[in-house]
Design an enzyme around this catalytic site. Sequence first.
Site, PDB file in Angstrom:
ATOM      1  N   ASN A  41       0.801  -1.222   0.000  1.00 35.56           N
ATOM      2  CA  ASN A  41       0.000   0.000   0.000  1.00 35.56           C
ATOM      3  C   ASN A  41       0.838   1.279   0.000  1.00 35.56           C
ATOM      4  O   ASN A  41       0.301   2.365  -0.213  1.00 35.56           O
ATOM      5  CB  ASN A  41      -0.918   0.004   1.229  1.00 35.56           C
ATOM      6  CG  ASN A  41      -1.893   1.153   1.228  1.00 35.56           C
ATOM      7  OD1 ASN A  41      -2.553   1.420   0.238  1.00 35.56           O
ATOM      8  ND2 ASN A  41      -1.989   1.849   2.346  1.00 35.56           N
ATOM      9  N   SER A  99      -4.558   2.216  -8.691  1.00 32.41           N
ATOM     10  CA  SER A  99      -5.272   3.488  -8.744  1.00 32.41           C
ATOM     11  C   SER A  99      -6.083   3.529 -10.020  1.00 32.41           C
ATOM     12  O   SER A  99      -5.800   2.806 -10.984  1.00 32.41           O
ATOM     13  CB  SER A  99      -4.267   4.658  -8.736  1.00 32.41           C
ATOM     14  OG  SER A  99      -4.883   5.873  -9.113  1.00 32.41           O
ATOM     15  N   TYR A 112       3.288   8.369 -12.133  1.00 32.91           N
ATOM     16  CA  TYR A 112       2.348   7.734 -11.211  1.00 32.91           C
ATOM     17  C   TYR A 112       1.461   6.742 -11.956  1.00 32.91           C
ATOM     18  O   TYR A 112       1.272   5.597 -11.518  1.00 32.91           O
ATOM     19  CB  TYR A 112       1.493   8.814 -10.536  1.00 32.91           C
ATOM     20  CG  TYR A 112       0.533   8.301  -9.495  1.00 32.91           C
ATOM     21  CD1 TYR A 112       0.955   8.036  -8.196  1.00 32.91           C
ATOM     22  CD2 TYR A 112      -0.816   8.087  -9.804  1.00 32.91           C
ATOM     23  CE1 TYR A 112       0.076   7.567  -7.232  1.00 32.91           C
ATOM     24  CE2 TYR A 112      -1.699   7.619  -8.844  1.00 32.91           C
ATOM     25  CZ  TYR A 112      -1.247   7.364  -7.563  1.00 32.91           C
ATOM     26  OH  TYR A 112      -2.126   6.895  -6.615  1.00 32.91           O
ATOM     27  N   LYS A 116       1.091   2.527 -11.484  1.00 31.49           N
ATOM     28  CA  LYS A 116      -0.155   1.883 -11.097  1.00 31.49           C
ATOM     29  C   LYS A 116      -0.635   0.894 -12.163  1.00 31.49           C
ATOM     30  O   LYS A 116      -1.208  -0.154 -11.847  1.00 31.49           O
ATOM     31  CB  LYS A 116      -1.214   2.941 -10.799  1.00 31.49           C
ATOM     32  CG  LYS A 116      -0.849   3.842  -9.617  1.00 31.49           C
ATOM     33  CD  LYS A 116      -0.525   3.034  -8.362  1.00 31.49           C
ATOM     34  CE  LYS A 116      -0.247   3.914  -7.151  1.00 31.49           C
ATOM     35  NZ  LYS A 116      -0.014   3.121  -5.931  1.00 31.49           N
ATOM     36  N   ILE A 145     -10.006   9.515  -3.158  1.00 30.21           N
ATOM     37  CA  ILE A 145     -10.098   9.172  -1.740  1.00 30.21           C
ATOM     38  C   ILE A 145      -9.478  10.305  -0.920  1.00 30.21           C
ATOM     39  O   ILE A 145      -8.396  10.812  -1.245  1.00 30.21           O
ATOM     40  CB  ILE A 145      -9.367   7.851  -1.433  1.00 30.21           C
ATOM     41  CG1 ILE A 145      -9.781   6.763  -2.449  1.00 30.21           C
ATOM     42  CG2 ILE A 145      -9.661   7.405  -0.004  1.00 30.21           C
ATOM     43  CD1 ILE A 145     -11.262   6.472  -2.499  1.00 30.21           C
TER      44      ILE A 145
END
Length: 207
Positions: A41, A99, A112, A116, A145
Amino acid sequence: LRVLGVKAEGYTVNVANETMVADATDEVVRDFGRIDAVFANAGVGGGAKSFREFPTETYRKVLSVNLDGVFFTLREACRHMVLRAEAGDPGGSLVGIASLAAIEGAARNEAYAATKGAVVSMMKSIAVEHARYGIRANSILPGWIATDMTQGAQDNPAFAEKVIPRVPMRRWGKPSDFGGVAVYLTSDASSYHSGDSFVIDGGYSIF
């Protein structure tokens, strides 16, 4: 720490450091005797004004945590779980936190997004290779989130006006929204569920 008879322990690990991950895994096994489930995570953000101006330093930092960290963490977990399976005690659950950036276009966040997307592919490969040992591997793809990483967007009035209304549930997701899927993936209820991607986004990606 023991709460209601359950032992809990915290470990500080730089997941981008291969040696630290291996040592921490060995320490967990010594302390608890076994590892049944692992959620990879740890993650960092890091974008740029444009892809054309994307700093190599930022690119390397994002990959080192979001991709290398997942790779090192789950590789060590697999080593333990396979040895346990070969000793007659198969099973285990591995979860990679990806993600929506893995499946949607995340402008100015190419590093990023790349990490992912790679996590999703990695989990599928792990699932196929390790099914014979009773080990299952799945991904979770969070949407918007409310965490420290998204604080800037939470504080942005334009984001609140233009993005959050596109979430069918009309709100930010909360860390507690992931408790149910975490319990499911950790428990024997998911013993035949592997290689899948769980999108937890309030319906954002389909609206």
